[in-house]
Design a protein around this motif. Structure first.
Motif, PDB file in Angstrom:
ATOM      1  N   ILE A 360     -41.890 -22.802 -46.498  1.00 33.42           N
ATOM      2  CA  ILE A 360     -42.416 -24.092 -46.043  1.00 33.42           C
ATOM      3  C   ILE A 360     -41.333 -24.960 -45.387  1.00 33.42           C
ATOM      4  O   ILE A 360     -41.627 -26.079 -44.953  1.00 33.42           O
ATOM      5  CB  ILE A 360     -43.073 -24.869 -47.205  1.00 33.42           C
ATOM      6  N   GLY A 361     -40.094 -24.449 -45.308  1.00 35.42           N
ATOM      7  CA  GLY A 361     -39.038 -25.218 -44.658  1.00 35.42           C
ATOM      8  C   GLY A 361     -37.687 -24.555 -44.841  1.00 35.42           C
ATOM      9  O   GLY A 361     -37.577 -23.464 -45.400  1.00 35.42           O
ATOM     10  N   PHE A 362     -36.674 -25.221 -44.356  1.00 34.03           N
ATOM     11  CA  PHE A 362     -35.316 -24.727 -44.542  1.00 34.03           C
ATOM     12  C   PHE A 362     -34.361 -25.913 -44.649  1.00 34.03           C
ATOM     13  O   PHE A 362     -34.670 -27.033 -44.211  1.00 34.03           O
ATOM     14  CB  PHE A 362     -34.899 -23.784 -43.412  1.00 34.03           C
ATOM     15  N   VAL A 363     -33.197 -25.640 -45.234  1.00 30.81           N
ATOM     16  CA  VAL A 363     -32.240 -26.708 -45.489  1.00 30.81           C
ATOM     17  C   VAL A 363     -30.818 -26.162 -45.367  1.00 30.81           C
ATOM     18  O   VAL A 363     -30.564 -24.981 -45.641  1.00 30.81           O
ATOM     19  CB  VAL A 363     -32.465 -27.322 -46.896  1.00 30.81           C
ATOM     20  N   ARG A 364     -29.902 -27.033 -44.962  1.00 28.12           N
ATOM     21  CA  ARG A 364     -28.479 -26.715 -44.951  1.00 28.12           C
ATOM     22  C   ARG A 364     -27.758 -27.834 -45.683  1.00 28.12           C
ATOM     23  O   ARG A 364     -28.107 -29.025 -45.509  1.00 28.12           O
ATOM     24  CB  ARG A 364     -27.934 -26.581 -43.540  1.00 28.12           C
ATOM     25  N   GLY A 365     -26.764 -27.484 -46.438  1.00 25.92           N
ATOM     26  CA  GLY A 365     -26.011 -28.485 -47.187  1.00 25.92           C
ATOM     27  C   GLY A 365     -25.284 -27.859 -48.332  1.00 25.92           C
ATOM     28  O   GLY A 365     -25.171 -26.628 -48.447  1.00 25.92           O
ATOM     29  N   THR A 366     -24.764 -28.696 -49.229  1.00 25.66           N
ATOM     30  CA  THR A 366     -24.044 -28.226 -50.401  1.00 25.66           C
ATOM     31  C   THR A 366     -24.672 -28.810 -51.651  1.00 25.66           C
ATOM     32  O   THR A 366     -25.223 -29.916 -51.647  1.00 25.66           O
ATOM     33  CB  THR A 366     -22.573 -28.648 -50.331  1.00 25.66           C
ATOM     34  N   GLU A 367     -24.595 -28.014 -52.735  1.00 24.78           N
ATOM     35  CA  GLU A 367     -25.156 -28.402 -54.026  1.00 24.78           C
ATOM     36  C   GLU A 367     -26.623 -28.802 -53.916  1.00 24.78           C
ATOM     37  O   GLU A 367     -27.075 -29.771 -54.545  1.00 24.78           O
ATOM     38  CB  GLU A 367     -24.331 -29.549 -54.636  1.00 24.78           C
TER      39      GLU A 367
END
Length: 373
Positions: A360-367
């Protein structure tokens, strides 16, 4: 101190009354359990459908299988390429069904068309019980329908005949004669009045009216599907609503109702019908609480897919929003979800079948972490 002595006859009468009531309760048979059967209505017998036939819940005592259709202005006959071997292996009773469009006249049509299929299946090891005609006849034409049905019934021999019926027939003066011809009646209580597919209250009213009008045993056909209207509106038979109707029928039986016919048996390749897990849960009266598990799955390149999985026992609408936390650099949604702050939100959440997973989506980042819906 005076005392009042009851007459012997009075005590004896009370004792006999109590014993009589006890015997009545002991001797009265409990309400009969509802039988359950299902329609196998797909026109494409895929391996997934064959698997569903093999894995259908044990409570489904018989399959009513679409074998032949006549529809449209030309009433062109179409035979369904049924997997007869799958039916034979199932070991269950089978009813061969012919569908005739409600707008099609019956002249030139014969029940022998489907009886031929039934006899052929029986010769190949299928436990064929009889045939069924699915014909949504106009209420004003029931007299002619009854005449035609009586003529056709006489030539069926040992094949039992059942027909589907509409609640709108209840007020017809021809109803008594019509329902006396076949051995079985299936009352359809779904998709009767547009734009409603099913409500427990309306279905209960249909069933009670039919019971009063006929005084004969009948089955009730309940929906397990969704449909799209011409304007794009989707109607869905919500499992909890259907289960509520079924629970009411068990708690407060209606005279003449002997069982339930589920329309239709779903499978992995049929996204518009309930999963087998959902059908089984509703038939057995099991809890229908949905359970969705969100996950972050490494998609490579520092990107995490946001995946939602239905791990419960019932097909259900997915959560309208999911919240994330952490140091989010990029967040986006797919499949109807869109970012709103640190959340993904869907205006129209998708419906996920049991066991279905969806990105349903995607994300980039830390923790980055996901909150349970």
């Amino acid at each position: 101190m005076s005392s009042i002595q009851p007459r012997a006859g009075g005590w004896l009468g009370v004792l006999l009354l109590v014993l009589g009531l006890a015997c009545t309760r002991k001797d009265s048979p409990p309400p009969r359990a509802l039988v359950h059967e299902t329609y196998v209505w797909q026109r494409d017998w895929s391996p997934a459908l064959g698997q569903a036939v093999a894995e259908a819940p044990s409570e489904l005592g018989a399959f009513r299988v679409l074998a032949r259709e006549r529809s449209g202005p030309q009433r062109t006959p179409v035979d369904v390429a049924v997997d007869v071997e799958a039916l034979a292996r199932s070991g269950r009773e089978v009813v061969a069904v012919m569908r005739v469009d409600g707008t099609a006249p019956l002249e030139g049509i014969s029940l022998q068309e489907v009886a031929t299929h039934a006899r052929a299946w029986r010769a190949r090891g299928v436990r064929v019980r009889g045939i069924e005609l699915d014909h949504d006849c106009a209420t004003g034409a029931l007299a002619g329908y009854a005449d035609w049905l009586a003529r056709e019934r006489a030539a069926l021999g040992d094949l039992a005949l059942s027909i589907t019926a509409l609640p709108t027939w209840s007020a017809s003066p021809e109803l008594s004669r019509l329902v006396s011809i076949p051995e079985g009646i299936v009352l359809q209580v779904h998709a009767v009045r547009a734009p409603t597919l099913f409500t427990p209250e309306e279905a209960r009213g249909f069933v009670e009216s039919w019971s009063r009008a006929t005084g004969r045993p009948f089955l009730v056909a309940l929906p397990t599907y969704r449909v799209r209207l011409r304007d794009g509106t989707r109607l869905y038979a919500e499992p909890r609503e259907v289960a509520r109707f079924l629970a009411g029928l068990r708690e407060h039986p209606v005279e003449g109702v002997t069982g339930i016919l589920w329309f239709r048996l779903g499978h992995g390749g049929d996204p518009d019908a309930w999963s087998l897990s959902t059908l089984t849960a509703v038939v057995r009266g099991e809890p229908l609480a949905p359970r969705f598990v969100p996950r972050l799955v490494d998609a490579g390149g520092g990107t995490l897919d946001i995946v939602l999985e239905n791990t419960g026992r019932v097909d259900a609408e997915a959560p309208a929003s999911l919240s994330l936390s952490g140091n989010l650099e990029v967040l986006d949604g797919v499949g109807g979800y869109a970012p709103r702050g640190t959340s993904l939100v869907a205006r129209t959440p998708p419906r996920l079948r049991v066991g279905e997973r969806r990105v349903i989506g995607f994300v980039r980042g830390t923790e980055v972490t996901l909150a349970a819906p």
